[in-house]
Design an enzyme around this catalytic site. Structure first.
Site, mmCIF file in Angstrom:
data_model
loop_
_atom_site.group_PDB
_atom_site.id
_atom_site.type_symbol
_atom_site.label_atom_id
_atom_site.label_comp_id
_atom_site.label_asym_id
_atom_site.label_seq_id
_atom_site.Cartn_x
_atom_site.Cartn_y
_atom_site.Cartn_z
ATOM 1 N N GLY A 104 0.607 -1.073 0.042
ATOM 2 C CA GLY A 104 0.032 0.091 -0.031
ATOM 3 C C GLY A 104 0.724 1.149 -0.243
ATOM 4 N N GLY A 106 2.472 3.422 1.438
ATOM 5 C CA GLY A 106 3.138 3.740 2.793
ATOM 6 C C GLY A 106 3.572 4.971 3.218
ATOM 7 N N ARG A 107 3.851 5.894 1.966
ATOM 8 C CA ARG A 107 4.528 7.175 2.219
ATOM 9 C C ARG A 107 4.041 8.175 1.224
ATOM 10 N NH1 ARG A 107 10.089 5.030 2.226
ATOM 11 N NH2 ARG A 107 10.820 4.975 -0.079
ATOM 12 N N GLY A 139 6.249 7.322 7.308
ATOM 13 C CA GLY A 139 5.503 8.021 6.088
ATOM 14 C C GLY A 139 6.180 9.346 5.369
ATOM 15 N N ARG A 196 3.584 14.348 -6.887
ATOM 16 C CA ARG A 196 3.381 13.424 -7.974
ATOM 17 C C ARG A 196 2.211 13.442 -8.760
ATOM 18 N NH1 ARG A 196 6.304 7.816 -6.052
ATOM 19 N NH2 ARG A 196 4.420 7.620 -4.960
ATOM 20 N N ARG A 203 -1.649 -0.028 -9.968
ATOM 21 C CA ARG A 203 -0.394 -0.922 -10.120
ATOM 22 C C ARG A 203 -0.854 -2.371 -10.371
ATOM 23 N NH1 ARG A 203 3.659 2.068 -6.757
ATOM 24 N NH2 ARG A 203 2.889 3.959 -6.253
ATOM 25 N N ASP A 284 4.595 -4.462 -7.287
ATOM 26 C CA ASP A 284 3.644 -3.050 -6.846
ATOM 27 C C ASP A 284 4.355 -1.762 -7.505
ATOM 28 O OD1 ASP A 284 6.032 -4.269 -4.903
ATOM 29 O OD2 ASP A 284 5.989 -2.278 -4.271
ATOM 30 N N ASP A 294 7.591 5.036 -9.272
ATOM 31 C CA ASP A 294 8.306 5.043 -8.174
ATOM 32 C C ASP A 294 9.789 4.977 -8.412
ATOM 33 O OD1 ASP A 294 6.019 4.790 -6.535
ATOM 34 O OD2 ASP A 294 6.405 2.800 -5.930
#
Length: 543
Positions: A104, A106-107, A139, A196, A203, A284, A294
């Site tokens: 998930g 997370g940050r 986070g 972003r 994903r 992911d 990412d």
């Protein structure tokens, strides 16, 4: 009303997909949901360091609005704008070949979706605080990783590589503890937040999580949502109105999977073309729209070593090395296919995987031909000769330490049209000398000369003259890429309060195929001092 306050939020993700009923922001396993509502941390003194003018214009934001206190407050997480719905999404993934369970955001905290014309853009803050998916993390993000994410997102876009984008980079005004080398020596680093932007952050892992949890109803909901809201153009190309009330159905899901496979092949071809190594190709980190997503321990291939990886975590297995990216992408697609097993026919899933293999194979030949200055038609006419030329060149680049970017750029400038065989000297052509980290041996120089002779012969057969060849090659072989040492220099200065290099790099990387004579310093190969320095050679996932 200013454009900033008039941003049209169309939060279909939270409106149409199931939410986590629990509101407490603590790490936990979430079930039967696609997202969890969460509020960003309100940092006391956020500061805007840089923003993408192009992305701002796409969203309809002026320079005045981008530098306004309202923008800084909203896009640092301090004070949401009217219409913003903040949340973190739930997904899982295979990391380094093993199922990692729930992961998930997370940050990352989503701010909602903005509609500009027919296009919907998801806005997301990275580093704005903990979410239910933060596991043992806090986070937050630090300046060094945030600089790399911001610059690379925009650099990849201007290279023509499908990617998520970056709108802004801010300091939070607070310090974050990070153990950069995972060696038990954490240090405080300046905290930062990147905004972003993407048509979708969905994903492979979103679907994997639902499939493994046997949440088929939610998986179908996500499929329907993705096609209707995030892949609208593709759906219309199939002659389907996204607003139709009837379910899209199994056959269309299968066609869409094939489209995802084709996009993924195209994405990897772009990575290979420019020498980009993602470093963390977990499922992911794979986008269903075929976008680079990412930016962690990435790097550009400098010494042409197909087994090079920028990720310290991957140093032993080299699973995500440059040369392994094509088969790993197919492996990831196989895992994605398995998550769709209950809702897509097996034949369509297999057809998708076959599509990946076919598109990549033919695309690789076309990509390599373009890097050497040949058109698709010339590839068709001289394919056999070119195949041998490609293989020989890649083997040649590995014989001595050769910078990939500088070699292909320099090759365009080597005169080949009017030279007779005897006139191609045994010495390395002057235009190629900057590409070598050490002088080639006599044997390697002779091997290069023999290859140039063969290259020259195919060019003459195809009737490709030097001016045309150079123009073609310089369209696909960049001069400027975000080398790790360049990013690290910008980070070092930024941590001292000097953001001039950050701005200079962004400007240069917006025109990576142009000569830019005044910016030659950014087109140099990795200096010796950067060979083994942290941040310049290999990186960790620490953020």
């Amino acid at each position: 009303m200013t454009a900033l306050t008039a941003l049209r939020f169309d939060n279909s993700f939270t409106r149409e997909l199931p939410a986590d009923p629990q509101r407490e922001n603590v790490p936990r396993q979430v079930t039967q949901a696609l997202y969890s509502p969460v509020t960003p941390v309100a940092f006391a003194e956020p500061q805007l360091l840089i923003y993408s003018e192009q992305m701002a214009q796409t969203l309809g934001l002026s320079a005045e609005e981008m530098t306004s206190p309202a923008f800084v407050a909203a896009f640092s997480g301090q004070q949401p704008l009217p219409g913003m719905v903040t949340y973190a999404t739930r997904y899982g993934g295979h990391q380094f070949g093993h199922w990692a369970g729930q992961l998930g955001d997370g940050r990352a905290i989503n701010l909602g979706q903005v509609r500009v014309g027919e296009q919907s853009w998801h806005l997301q803050l990275k580093g704005a605080g903990p979410t239910p998916y933060s596991r043992r993390g806090d986070g937050f993000a630090v300046l060094r990783s945030s600089v790399r994410e911001f610059l690379c997102s925009e650099a990849m876009h201007h290279l023509g590589v499908p990617t998520t984008r970056a709108l802004s980079l801010m300091l939070t005004g607070e310090k974050v503890w990070r153990d950069m080398f995972y060696n038990g020596n954490p240090q405080q680093e300046p905290g930062a937040v990147v905004c972003r932007v993407s048509p979708s952050f969905t994903r492979f892992g979103h679907f994997e999580m639902l499939a493994i949890s046997e949440e088929t109803e939610q998986l179908v909901q996500l499929l329907e949502y993705t096609l209707r809201h995030e892949d609208t153009a593709w759906l219309r190309e199939q002659g389907v109105d996204p607003a139709q009330p009837e379910p899209l159905g199994k056959a269309l899901y299968g066609q869409w999977f094939q489209a995802v496979c084709e996009r993924t092949a195209t994405l990897i071809l772009h990575w290979m073309r420019v020498g980009f190594v993602h470093g963390v190709m977990n499922t992911d980190n794979m986008s269903v729209l075929g976008l680079t997503i990412d930016y962690g321990p990435y790097g550009w291939l400098e010494d042409f070593d197909p087994l090079w990886t920028p990720n310290t975590t991957d140093a032993q297995g080299r699973r995500y090395a440059y040369g392994k990216q094509p088969p790993i992408a197919q492996w990831n697609l196989m895992k994605f296919a398995q998550s769709l097993w209950d809702v897509v026919d097996e034949a369509d899933l297999q057809a998708g995987l076959n599509t990946y293999a076919r598109v990549y194979e033919t695309g690789w030949q076309a990509m390599m031909a373009a890097k050497l200055g040949f058109s698709d038609a010339e590839l068709q006419a001289h394919g056999k000769a070119l195949d041998g030329l490609f293989d020989e060149l890649l083997a040649l680049l590995q014989r001595t330490e050769t910078d990939m970017t500088l070699f292909f750029r320099g090759l365009a400038a080597v005169p080949l049209n009017h030279a007779q065989a005897a006139e191609i000297a045994s010495e390395v052509p002057e235009a190629l000398l900057p590409a070598y980290y050490q002088a080639p041996s006599a044997a390697d120089s002779e091997a290069l000369r023999q290859w140039l002779l063969r290259y020259q012969g195919v060019l003459q057969q195809a009737g490709v003259l030097d001016p045309q060849r150079q123009e073609r090659m310089n369209r696909v072989n960049p001069k400027y890429v975000l080398r790790n040492y360049l990013a690290q220099e910008a980070i070092d200065l930024a941590e001292q309060g000097d953001y001039s290099r950050l701005h200079a790099l962004l400007k240069v990387l917006q025109n990576p195929y142009d000569e830019q004579p005044e910016q030659e310093q950014f087109a140099q190969k990795r200096p010796e001092w950067a060979r083994h320095r942290a941040g310049c050679s290999m990186l960790s996932c620490s953020s």
